[in-house]
Design a protein around this motif. Structure first.
Motif, PDB file in Angstrom:
ATOM      1  N   GLY A   1       1.000  -1.312   0.025  1.00 12.37           N
ATOM      2  CA  GLY A   1       0.047   0.033  -0.042  1.00 12.37           C
ATOM      3  C   GLY A   1       0.832   1.303  -0.192  1.00 12.37           C
ATOM      4  N   GLU A   2       0.281   2.232  -0.254  1.00 17.03           N
ATOM      5  CA  GLU A   2       1.068   3.535  -0.462  1.00 17.03           C
ATOM      6  C   GLU A   2       0.177   4.766  -0.209  1.00 17.03           C
ATOM      7  OE1 GLU A   2       3.027   5.843  -4.024  1.00 17.03           O
ATOM      8  OE2 GLU A   2       2.999   3.630  -4.249  1.00 17.03           O
ATOM      9  N   ALA A   3       0.365   5.491   0.893  1.00 17.69           N
ATOM     10  CA  ALA A   3      -0.183   6.702   1.258  1.00 17.69           C
ATOM     11  C   ALA A   3       0.486   8.004   1.259  1.00 17.69           C
ATOM     12  CB  ALA A   3      -0.893   6.656   2.437  1.00 17.69           C
ATOM     13  N   THR A   4      -0.066   9.193   0.569  1.00 18.44           N
ATOM     14  CA  THR A   4       0.576  10.369   0.570  1.00 18.44           C
ATOM     15  C   THR A   4      -0.290  11.133   1.697  1.00 18.44           C
ATOM     16  OG1 THR A   4       1.053  10.365  -2.048  1.00 18.44           O
ATOM     17  CG2 THR A   4       0.960  12.478  -0.822  1.00 18.44           C
ATOM     18  N   LEU A   5       0.390  11.634   2.576  1.00 21.66           N
ATOM     19  CA  LEU A   5      -0.282  12.351   3.662  1.00 21.66           C
ATOM     20  C   LEU A   5      -0.541  13.859   3.252  1.00 21.66           C
ATOM     21  CD1 LEU A   5       1.945  11.032   6.275  1.00 21.66           C
ATOM     22  CD2 LEU A   5      -0.256  10.375   5.629  1.00 21.66           C
ATOM     23  N   ALA A   6      -1.705  14.291   3.681  1.00 20.39           N
ATOM     24  CA  ALA A   6      -1.933  15.967   3.513  1.00 20.39           C
ATOM     25  C   ALA A   6      -0.909  16.741   4.407  1.00 20.39           C
ATOM     26  CB  ALA A   6      -3.290  16.119   4.277  1.00 20.39           C
ATOM     27  N   SER A   7      -0.226  16.184   5.425  1.00 28.87           N
ATOM     28  CA  SER A   7       0.330  16.876   6.480  1.00 28.87           C
ATOM     29  C   SER A   7       1.324  15.702   6.749  1.00 28.87           C
ATOM     30  CB  SER A   7      -0.390  17.847   7.438  1.00 28.87           C
ATOM     31  OG  SER A   7       0.573  18.299   8.295  1.00 28.87           O
TER      32      SER A   7
ATOM     33  N   ASP B   1     -11.554  -6.106   3.010  1.00 35.51           N
ATOM     34  CA  ASP B   1     -11.859  -4.917   3.306  1.00 35.51           C
ATOM     35  C   ASP B   1     -11.859  -4.310   1.902  1.00 35.51           C
ATOM     36  OD1 ASP B   1     -11.944  -5.447   6.180  1.00 35.51           O
ATOM     37  OD2 ASP B   1     -10.123  -4.475   6.390  1.00 35.51           O
ATOM     38  N   GLY B   2     -13.025  -3.127   1.928  1.00 41.83           N
ATOM     39  CA  GLY B   2     -12.902  -2.395   0.744  1.00 41.83           C
ATOM     40  C   GLY B   2     -11.607  -1.357   1.089  1.00 41.83           C
ATOM     41  N   LEU B   3     -11.296  -0.730  -0.404  1.00 43.59           N
ATOM     42  CA  LEU B   3     -10.142   0.337  -0.317  1.00 43.59           C
ATOM     43  C   LEU B   3     -10.541   1.513   0.775  1.00 43.59           C
ATOM     44  CD1 LEU B   3      -7.451   0.314  -1.688  1.00 43.59           C
ATOM     45  CD2 LEU B   3      -8.609   1.571  -3.384  1.00 43.59           C
ATOM     46  N   VAL B   4     -11.687   2.014   0.587  1.00 40.04           N
ATOM     47  CA  VAL B   4     -11.629   2.988   1.404  1.00 40.04           C
ATOM     48  C   VAL B   4     -11.921   2.639   2.915  1.00 40.04           C
ATOM     49  CG1 VAL B   4     -13.684   4.861   2.184  1.00 40.04           C
ATOM     50  CG2 VAL B   4     -13.591   4.203  -0.430  1.00 40.04           C
ATOM     51  N   LYS B   5     -12.388   1.347   3.357  1.00 45.87           N
ATOM     52  CA  LYS B   5     -12.354   1.354   4.569  1.00 45.87           C
ATOM     53  C   LYS B   5     -11.038   0.899   5.290  1.00 45.87           C
ATOM     54  CE  LYS B   5     -14.599  -2.352   7.627  1.00 45.87           C
ATOM     55  NZ  LYS B   5     -15.401  -3.268   7.989  1.00 45.87           N
ATOM     56  N   GLU B   6     -10.120   0.481   4.270  1.00 47.59           N
ATOM     57  CA  GLU B   6      -8.740   0.080   4.701  1.00 47.59           C
ATOM     58  C   GLU B   6      -7.890   1.504   4.690  1.00 47.59           C
ATOM     59  OE1 GLU B   6      -5.635  -0.927   1.428  1.00 47.59           O
ATOM     60  OE2 GLU B   6      -6.787  -2.651   1.799  1.00 47.59           O
TER      61      GLU B   6
ATOM     62  N   SER C   1      -3.556   0.727  -3.115  1.00 47.64           N
ATOM     63  CA  SER C   1      -3.306  -0.458  -2.519  1.00 47.64           C
ATOM     64  C   SER C   1      -3.742  -1.749  -3.549  1.00 47.64           C
ATOM     65  CB  SER C   1      -3.645  -0.939  -1.166  1.00 47.64           C
ATOM     66  OG  SER C   1      -4.895  -1.277  -0.997  1.00 47.64           O
ATOM     67  N   ARG C   2      -3.087  -2.974  -3.599  1.00 46.81           N
ATOM     68  CA  ARG C   2      -3.422  -3.987  -4.632  1.00 46.81           C
ATOM     69  C   ARG C   2      -3.834  -3.203  -5.799  1.00 46.81           C
ATOM     70  NH1 ARG C   2      -7.492  -6.057  -0.031  1.00 46.81           N
ATOM     71  NH2 ARG C   2      -7.960  -3.959  -0.102  1.00 46.81           N
ATOM     72  N   GLY C   3      -3.236  -2.487  -6.503  1.00 49.62           N
ATOM     73  CA  GLY C   3      -3.409  -2.086  -7.891  1.00 49.62           C
ATOM     74  C   GLY C   3      -4.282  -1.173  -8.099  1.00 49.62           C
ATOM     75  N   ARG C   4      -5.184  -0.724  -6.921  1.00 50.85           N
ATOM     76  CA  ARG C   4      -6.360   0.408  -7.143  1.00 50.85           C
ATOM     77  C   ARG C   4      -5.741   1.597  -6.272  1.00 50.85           C
ATOM     78  NH1 ARG C   4     -10.987  -2.954  -4.677  1.00 50.85           N
ATOM     79  NH2 ARG C   4      -9.303  -3.306  -3.189  1.00 50.85           N
ATOM     80  N   GLU C   5      -6.504   2.795  -6.887  1.00 48.98           N
ATOM     81  CA  GLU C   5      -6.187   3.981  -6.139  1.00 48.98           C
ATOM     82  C   GLU C   5      -7.502   4.699  -6.048  1.00 48.98           C
ATOM     83  OE1 GLU C   5      -3.759   8.054  -6.804  1.00 48.98           O
ATOM     84  OE2 GLU C   5      -3.521   6.510  -8.592  1.00 48.98           O
ATOM     85  N   LEU C   6      -7.555   5.258  -4.862  1.00 50.73           N
ATOM     86  CA  LEU C   6      -8.803   6.038  -4.548  1.00 50.73           C
ATOM     87  C   LEU C   6      -9.210   7.343  -5.432  1.00 50.73           C
ATOM     88  CD1 LEU C   6      -8.945   6.078  -0.541  1.00 50.73           C
ATOM     89  CD2 LEU C   6      -9.989   4.611  -2.114  1.00 50.73           C
TER      90      LEU C   6
END
Length: 122
Positions: free
Chosen positions: A37-43, A76-81, A97-102
């Motif tokens: 998984g990959e997340a870019t933070l707002a802050s 779990d769904g992507l948003v819930k994750e 994550s898992r090849g999908r992006e919100l």
């Protein structure tokens, strides 16, 4: 005219080739049960340097967080994750994550849901 056809054919072949490699990598991860998984933070100020969330080891540096687990079910769904990750690391600007992006709307829902999770914990 002939050179445009050759260049076009080469570009199409490169695109198909790239998609095949990406598809193969995603299929391999799905077969092995690996999670990435990959997340870019707002802050970046609020993110802990590392945390384990639902069995996934997340490491943050600056505004980037990467999650990895050798095994993880994808129930779990992507948003819930995303909500669970945002509840720990802080508001998120993008998540994949898992090849999908919100989408942008899903990211907003993720951050709103994370606040609910944080409130319930307190």
């Amino acid at each position: 005219m002939q050179s445009f056809r050759v260049v076009g054919a080469m570009a199409a072949a490169a695109l198909v080739s790239g998609l095949a490699v990406a598809g193969a990598a995603h299929a391999q991860a799905a077969r092995t049960g690996e999670f990435g998984g990959e997340a870019t933070l707002a802050s970046p100020a609020h993110a802990p340097p590392s945390a384990t969330i639902d069995g996934v080891a997340w490491r943050c540096e600056g505004d980037q967080c990467l999650g990895h687990a050798a095994r993880r079910s994808g129930a779990d769904g992507l948003v819930k994750e995303c909500k669970r990750v945002a509840a720990v690391v802080g508001p998120i600007a993008s998540y994949k994550s898992r090849g999908r992006e919100l989408t942008a709307g899903q990211v907003r829902a993720c951050n709103r849901g994370a606040v609910t999770i944080q409130t319930a914990r307190n």
